[in-house]
Design a protein around this motif. Structure first.
Motif, short mmCIF file in Angstrom:
data_model
loop_
_atom_site.label_atom_id
_atom_site.label_comp_id
_atom_site.label_asym_id
_atom_site.label_seq_id
_atom_site.Cartn_x
_atom_site.Cartn_y
_atom_site.Cartn_z
N MET A 1 52.29 72.93 174.62
CA MET A 1 51.47 73.02 175.49
C MET A 1 50.28 73.55 175.03
N LYS A 2 48.78 73.03 175.26
CA LYS A 2 47.68 73.50 174.92
C LYS A 2 47.45 74.78 175.51
N THR A 3 46.98 75.75 174.69
CA THR A 3 46.74 77.17 175.20
C THR A 3 45.06 77.18 175.69
N ASN A 4 44.92 77.59 176.75
CA ASN A 4 43.25 77.69 177.38
C ASN A 4 42.97 79.27 177.77
N PHE A 5 41.80 79.56 177.18
CA PHE A 5 41.49 80.90 177.32
C PHE A 5 40.11 80.95 178.25
N ILE A 6 39.71 82.27 178.92
CA ILE A 6 38.70 82.57 179.33
C ILE A 6 38.28 83.92 179.13
N VAL A 7 37.07 84.00 178.44
CA VAL A 7 36.62 85.35 178.24
C VAL A 7 35.69 85.77 179.10
N VAL A 32 36.51 78.00 169.41
CA VAL A 32 36.03 76.68 169.45
C VAL A 32 36.22 75.66 167.98
N ASP A 33 36.01 76.49 167.00
CA ASP A 33 36.04 75.85 165.53
C ASP A 33 37.47 75.43 165.38
N CYS A 34 38.55 76.13 166.14
CA CYS A 34 39.93 75.64 165.77
C CYS A 34 40.42 74.75 166.95
N ASN A 35 39.47 74.21 167.62
CA ASN A 35 39.83 73.17 168.79
C ASN A 35 40.46 73.71 170.07
N ILE A 36 40.18 74.90 170.12
CA ILE A 36 41.07 75.88 171.39
C ILE A 36 40.10 75.92 172.79
N ASN A 37 40.57 75.48 173.54
CA ASN A 37 39.65 75.55 174.86
C ASN A 37 39.55 76.75 175.49
N ILE A 38 38.24 77.21 175.18
CA ILE A 38 37.59 78.30 175.76
C ILE A 38 36.38 78.23 176.52
N LYS A 55 44.99 80.82 187.04
CA LYS A 55 45.90 81.54 186.69
C LYS A 55 46.74 81.09 185.40
N ASN A 56 46.59 79.96 185.18
CA ASN A 56 47.38 79.32 183.79
C ASN A 56 46.47 79.30 182.53
N PHE A 57 45.30 80.06 182.65
CA PHE A 57 44.78 80.44 181.55
C PHE A 57 44.94 81.60 181.12
N ILE A 58 44.80 81.84 179.85
CA ILE A 58 44.93 83.37 179.24
C ILE A 58 43.60 83.95 179.32
N PHE A 59 43.49 85.05 179.71
CA PHE A 59 42.04 85.85 179.92
C PHE A 59 41.98 86.75 178.68
N ILE A 60 40.77 86.96 178.16
CA ILE A 60 40.38 88.12 177.10
C ILE A 60 39.18 88.89 177.93
N PHE A 61 39.63 89.92 178.15
CA PHE A 61 38.76 90.94 178.89
C PHE A 61 37.96 91.71 177.92
N SER A 271 37.54 83.80 160.64
CA SER A 271 38.20 82.39 160.81
C SER A 271 39.62 82.68 161.28
N GLY A 272 40.09 83.74 160.70
CA GLY A 272 41.83 83.97 160.84
C GLY A 272 41.80 84.45 162.40
N MET A 273 41.05 85.10 163.10
CA MET A 273 41.18 85.77 164.37
C MET A 273 41.77 84.96 165.48
N PRO A 274 41.29 83.60 165.65
CA PRO A 274 42.14 82.90 166.75
C PRO A 274 43.72 82.82 166.43
N LEU A 275 44.05 82.47 165.19
CA LEU A 275 45.47 82.25 165.01
C LEU A 275 46.11 83.63 165.09
N LYS A 276 45.58 84.64 164.56
CA LYS A 276 46.07 86.01 164.68
C LYS A 276 46.50 86.38 166.14
N ILE A 277 45.59 86.04 167.20
CA ILE A 277 45.77 86.36 168.49
C ILE A 277 46.65 85.37 169.13
#
Length: 283
Positions: A1-7, A32-38, A55-61, A271-277
């Motif tokens: 399932m695609k992971t979606n984020f809100i900052v 965005v560079d990693c084709n992740i919806n944010i 609620k289905n998004f993952i938040f980054i505060f 560049s590695g941060m999104p994957l690390k998270i």
């Protein structure tokens, strides 16, 4: 399932040219560079209805000074989220420098349950994470090991890092008292150093100006979770005069690098941060 984020952040970089704002938006671009919806949202505009609807998004505060307490409580009980810790929001004063060993009295500590409820609390550097842990005793922590820069920003730094230097000292021309501009000026006068105050609201113009200096003098009145300007100066091959004990960047192994070697390291980390998270969510 695609992971979606809100900052969630207090201000956008277009409104406030601060390091935290630059950092948050660069992190978004790396996703965005990693084709992740944010997408991003201002903390002052967040409501429980908004959180419930997403609620289905993952938040980054990121910065969350204007986030309502009721929204924090809802997040703790109902959301999957990260806290991107950039300026000591676990202490009322947001500056541990005034306390012995950087440990604040318990009555000064805030937002602990909010941090505790996160998947991970994200840190810019080892120093930042260690001071947080001393004050909170939490262990859901992840060191990202640097601030983050966009790919095109690092490419531009590489273009100008070998610019001819002018044998002068650069001082950041900031009105923020914790940047201690006047103390930097007095230090230059006392030591007989030729100096200029450097500023520009356009980020690339600022970097181009900075690239022409021999040294950066940065005397902070704050425990810097990273200190972007210090890292940028080192990427531009400036010598940095500062108090390393207060600079998060200085706690990382890469701090001994400079110029193109450091730029390459920052590209690798950024560049590695999104994957690390993302990996912490899978865990």
């Amino acid at each position: 399932m695609k992971t979606n984020f809100i900052v969630v952040t207090d201000f956008y970089f277009s409104e406030v040219n601060g390091g935290a704002e630059a950092n948050a938006e660069a992190l978004i671009d790396r996703f965005v560079d990693c084709n992740i919806n944010i997408k991003k949202m201002k903390s002052s505009q967040v409501t429980i209805d908004f959180l419930r609807a997403n609620k289905n998004f993952i938040f980054i505060f990121s910065n969350f000074i204007f986030l309502k307490e009721e929204c924090k409580k809802y997040a703790i009980d109902n959301l999957r989220y990260f806290v991107y810790e950039q300026d000591h929001k676990y202490i009322k004063s947001r500056n541990p420098i005034k306390y012995v060993n950087f440990i604040a009295p318990k009555e000064e500590r805030i937002n602990i349950e909010f941090y505790k409820g996160a998947i991970k609390v994200l840190f810019l550097t080892k120093l930042s994470m260690e001071i947080f842990q001393r004050n909170t005793d939490l262990d859901n922590l992840l060191n990202l090991k640097s601030s983050v820069w966009r790919k095109n920003e690092l490419e531009y730094l590489k273009e100008i890092c070998d610019n001819e230097k002018n044998n002068k000292v650069a001082i950041m021309n900031s009105d923020n008292p914790i940047k201690r501009k006047q103390d930097c000026i007095e230090a230059c006068r006392k030591n007989g150093w030729d100096y200029d105050l450097v500023s520009d609201r356009n980020f690339k113009n600022f970097l181009k100006k900075l690239s022409k200096y021999e040294k950066l003098l940065f005397l902070t009145g704050h425990l810097e979770t990273c200190a972007r300007i210090v890292v940028e100066a080192k990427m531009l091959n400036l010598k940095v005069i500062t108090n390393k004990k207060l600079i998060g960047a200085a706690s990382e192994e890469w701090y001994s690098l400079s110029g193109k070697e450091l730029i390459d390291e920052m590209e690798k980390i950024s560049s590695g941060m999104p994957l690390k998270i993302l990996e912490t969510i899978d865990d």
